[in-house]
Design a protein around this motif. Structure first.
Motif, PDB file in Angstrom:
ATOM      1  N   CYS A 176     102.877  61.559 105.448  1.00 42.67           N
ATOM      2  CA  CYS A 176     103.310  60.631 104.391  1.00 42.67           C
ATOM      3  C   CYS A 176     104.012  61.342 103.236  1.00 42.67           C
ATOM      4  O   CYS A 176     103.598  62.410 102.821  1.00 42.67           O
ATOM      5  CB  CYS A 176     102.077  59.905 103.851  1.00 42.67           C
ATOM      6  N   CYS A 194     104.842  59.137 100.645  1.00 37.71           N
ATOM      7  CA  CYS A 194     104.701  58.026  99.706  1.00 37.71           C
ATOM      8  C   CYS A 194     106.065  57.447  99.321  1.00 37.71           C
ATOM      9  O   CYS A 194     106.305  57.106  98.169  1.00 37.71           O
ATOM     10  CB  CYS A 194     103.925  58.436  98.458  1.00 37.71           C
ATOM     11  N   HIS A 216      97.092  58.248  97.864  1.00 35.87           N
ATOM     12  CA  HIS A 216      97.935  57.339  97.082  1.00 35.87           C
ATOM     13  C   HIS A 216      97.042  56.400  96.292  1.00 35.87           C
ATOM     14  O   HIS A 216      95.910  56.134  96.685  1.00 35.87           O
ATOM     15  CB  HIS A 216      98.908  56.556  97.971  1.00 35.87           C
ATOM     16  N   CYS A 241      96.380  59.460 102.427  1.00 32.26           N
ATOM     17  CA  CYS A 241      97.676  59.155 103.033  1.00 32.26           C
ATOM     18  C   CYS A 241      97.620  59.516 104.512  1.00 32.26           C
ATOM     19  O   CYS A 241      96.764  60.279 104.942  1.00 32.26           O
ATOM     20  CB  CYS A 241      98.767  59.982 102.372  1.00 32.26           C
TER      21      CYS A 241
HETATM   22 ZN   LIG Z   1     101.309  58.855 100.712  1.00 30.10          ZN
END
Ligand SMILES: [Zn+2]
Ligand SMILES: [Zn+2]
Ligand SMILES: [Zn+2]
Length: 141
Positions: free
Chosen positions: A85, A87, A67, A81
């Motif tokens: 994940c 995000c 990210h 991440c």
């Molecule tokens: Zn992420």
């Protein structure tokens, strides 16, 4: 140091073909313990093309491997991440800490960005919350 087999598995799990360059960049991000700027990665792999490195980061970002972090320095930084994940706001996005002395930025993954009730009609898509201060390393000098 993470072994290559594990890195290959992690990349394949996100449908990314594990090329030599991708494995190296992944390992670097994993061992850094802080967010890295494109320039930091370029510096480590001085023989690699900047565009190749940039594309590697973009692929990682699209597939949820890394990210982006805007820490207020004007330089985009990247961090790995967590394994599961997506995000997603309200679930995965976390606070970051930027040290004003050494300029390091780290993920505070255990501190998620709190849910904010926006005014009617507003829809959140992304959030960026950076705590600024002095990190543990600089604090102990
Ligand atoms: Zn992420
Ligand atoms: Zn520091
Ligand atoms: Zn982070």
């Amino acid at each position: 140091m993470l072994n290559t087999i594990r890195v290959e598995e992690n990349l394949q799990a996100k449908h990314i073909r594990p090329t030599a360059m991708r494995i190296l960049v992944y390992k670097l991000l994993n061992s850094a313990n802080k967010a890295l700027a494109l320039a930091d990665i370029e510096h480590t792999f001085s023989t690699a093309e900047r565009t190749t490195l940039f594309r590697t980061l973009k692929t990682f970002e699209e597939k949820g491997i890394v990210h982006q972090i805007q820490d207020g320095t004007g330089i985009t930084k990247y961090a790995l991440c967590e394994p599961n994940c997506n995000c997603e706001l309200d679930r995965d996005l976390h606070l970051h800490f930027h040290c004003t002395i050494c300029d390091d930025t780290v993920c505070l993954t255990e501190h998620k960005i709190p849910h904010i009730n926006l005014p009617a009609g507003y829809k959140a898509e992304d959030a960026n919350l950076v705590i600024k201060g002095v990190c543990d390393k600089c604090n102990s000098l």
